[in-house]
Design an enzyme around this catalytic site. Structure first.
Site, PDB file in Angstrom:
ATOM      1  N   HIS A 126      -8.456   2.292  -0.677  1.00  0.00           N
ATOM      2  CA  HIS A 126      -8.940   2.300  -2.064  1.00  0.00           C
ATOM      3  C   HIS A 126      -9.005   0.870  -2.571  1.00  0.00           C
ATOM      4  O   HIS A 126      -8.201   0.019  -2.190  1.00  0.00           O
ATOM      5  CB  HIS A 126      -8.047   3.147  -2.971  1.00  0.00           C
ATOM      6  CG  HIS A 126      -6.592   2.829  -2.863  1.00  0.00           C
ATOM      7  ND1 HIS A 126      -5.810   3.302  -1.832  1.00  0.00           N
ATOM      8  CD2 HIS A 126      -5.788   2.076  -3.632  1.00  0.00           C
ATOM      9  CE1 HIS A 126      -4.577   2.853  -1.993  1.00  0.00           C
ATOM     10  NE2 HIS A 126      -4.534   2.093  -3.064  1.00  0.00           N
ATOM     11  N   GLN A 155       0.852  -1.199   0.000  1.00  0.00           N
ATOM     12  CA  GLN A 155       0.000   0.000   0.000  1.00  0.00           C
ATOM     13  C   GLN A 155       0.883   1.244   0.000  1.00  0.00           C
ATOM     14  O   GLN A 155       1.694   1.436   0.905  1.00  0.00           O
ATOM     15  CB  GLN A 155      -0.926   0.022   1.231  1.00  0.00           C
ATOM     16  CG  GLN A 155      -1.939   1.163   1.176  1.00  0.00           C
ATOM     17  CD  GLN A 155      -2.860   1.214   2.393  1.00  0.00           C
ATOM     18  OE1 GLN A 155      -2.608   0.585   3.424  1.00  0.00           O
ATOM     19  NE2 GLN A 155      -3.930   1.978   2.277  1.00  0.00           N
TER      20      GLN A 155
HETATM   21  P1  5GP Z   1      -1.606   1.087  -3.549  1.00  0.00           P
HETATM   22  O1  5GP Z   1      -0.226   0.639  -3.932  1.00  0.00           O
HETATM   23  O2  5GP Z   1      -1.573   2.059  -2.382  1.00  0.00           O
HETATM   24  O3  5GP Z   1      -2.582  -0.020  -3.363  1.00  0.00           O
HETATM   25  O4  5GP Z   1      -2.133   1.869  -4.812  1.00  0.00           O
HETATM   26  C1  5GP Z   1      -1.975   3.220  -5.028  1.00  0.00           C
HETATM   27  C2  5GP Z   1      -2.336   3.456  -6.468  1.00  0.00           C
HETATM   28  O5  5GP Z   1      -2.644   4.815  -6.650  1.00  0.00           O
HETATM   29  C3  5GP Z   1      -1.181   3.133  -7.443  1.00  0.00           C
HETATM   30  O6  5GP Z   1      -1.645   2.163  -8.369  1.00  0.00           O
HETATM   31  C4  5GP Z   1      -0.862   4.478  -8.082  1.00  0.00           C
HETATM   32  O7  5GP Z   1      -0.554   4.354  -9.446  1.00  0.00           O
HETATM   33  C5  5GP Z   1      -2.119   5.278  -7.861  1.00  0.00           C
HETATM   34  N1  5GP Z   1      -1.923   6.711  -7.672  1.00  0.00           N
HETATM   35  C6  5GP Z   1      -1.020   7.313  -6.863  1.00  0.00           C
HETATM   36  N2  5GP Z   1      -1.175   8.653  -6.894  1.00  0.00           N
HETATM   37  C7  5GP Z   1      -2.209   8.894  -7.735  1.00  0.00           C
HETATM   38  C8  5GP Z   1      -2.857  10.100  -8.171  1.00  0.00           C
HETATM   39  O8  5GP Z   1      -2.494  11.210  -7.803  1.00  0.00           O
HETATM   40  N3  5GP Z   1      -3.896   9.943  -9.035  1.00  0.00           N
HETATM   41  C9  5GP Z   1      -4.334   8.729  -9.475  1.00  0.00           C
HETATM   42  N4  5GP Z   1      -5.355   8.700 -10.316  1.00  0.00           N
HETATM   43  N5  5GP Z   1      -3.741   7.575  -9.091  1.00  0.00           N
HETATM   44  C10 5GP Z   1      -2.694   7.658  -8.236  1.00  0.00           C
END
Ligand code: 5GP
Ligand code: ZN
Length: 138
Positions: free
Chosen positions: A101, A95
């Site tokens: 999310h 994460q």
């Molecule tokens: P995690 O690794 O926390 O499960 O996923 C975070 C996700 O958010 C990643 O896939 C990354 O590409 C996406 N992400 C990070 N910052 C932003 C942003 O500012 N806008 C959007 N649309 N996606 C983002």
């Protein structure tokens, strides 16, 4: 609640503009900035919860029906035969944004699937793990 330093709070509230597929009182559905495949979506609750363990139960109850609704539209529109619902909790699990999310990632059948490597576990190890986790289950 909102966290002033959280990028997803700002996107979910509309303070930072995003291409929004869907929005209601509880959620905003946006496109991932670095998509794993074309159409990779993120469902953001509008309220700030760091991860699943903080997620409000009423919001959680709406999350799966919305995920299915969005995924159904995505499958139909993009003709992807499969998709992942992925949700990471904690840095150790990958994460990177500490605002809960749900990822919806279309799979077109041609990508290499790198989810996890199948391992091994004995019956005794499984029984011990079951005892330890079961003790904490409320
Ligand atoms: P995690 O690794 O926390 O499960 O996923 C975070 C996700 O958010 C990643 O896939 C990354 O590409 C996406 N992400 C990070 N910052 C932003 C942003 O500012 N806008 C959007 N649309 N996606 C983002
Ligand atoms: Zn937030």
């Amino acid at each position: 609640m909102r966290d002033e330093n959280c990028i997803f709070c700002k996107i979910a509230s509309g303070e930072i503009p995003s291409t929004t597929l869907y929005e209601d009182g509880d959620f905003r559905v946006i496109f991932d900035l670095a998509p794993a495949s074309p159409g990779h979506l993120l469902i953001l609750p509008k309220e700030h919860f760091a991860d699943l363990l903080e997620l409000d139960e009423a919001v959680a109850a709406k999350l799966l029906p919305l995920s299915a609704r969005v995924a159904r539209a995505m499958k139909e529109a993009l003709s992807c035969p499969g998709f992942h619902l992925v949700q990471n909790n904690g840095e150790a699990a990958g994460q990177t944004v500490r605002h809960f999310h749900m990822h919806i990632i279309p799979r077109y059948g041609k990508e290499e699937l790198l989810l996890w490597k199948p391992g091994e576990c004995t019956e005794e190890e499984r029984a011990e793990l079951c005892r330890r986790i079961g003790e904490k289950l409320q």
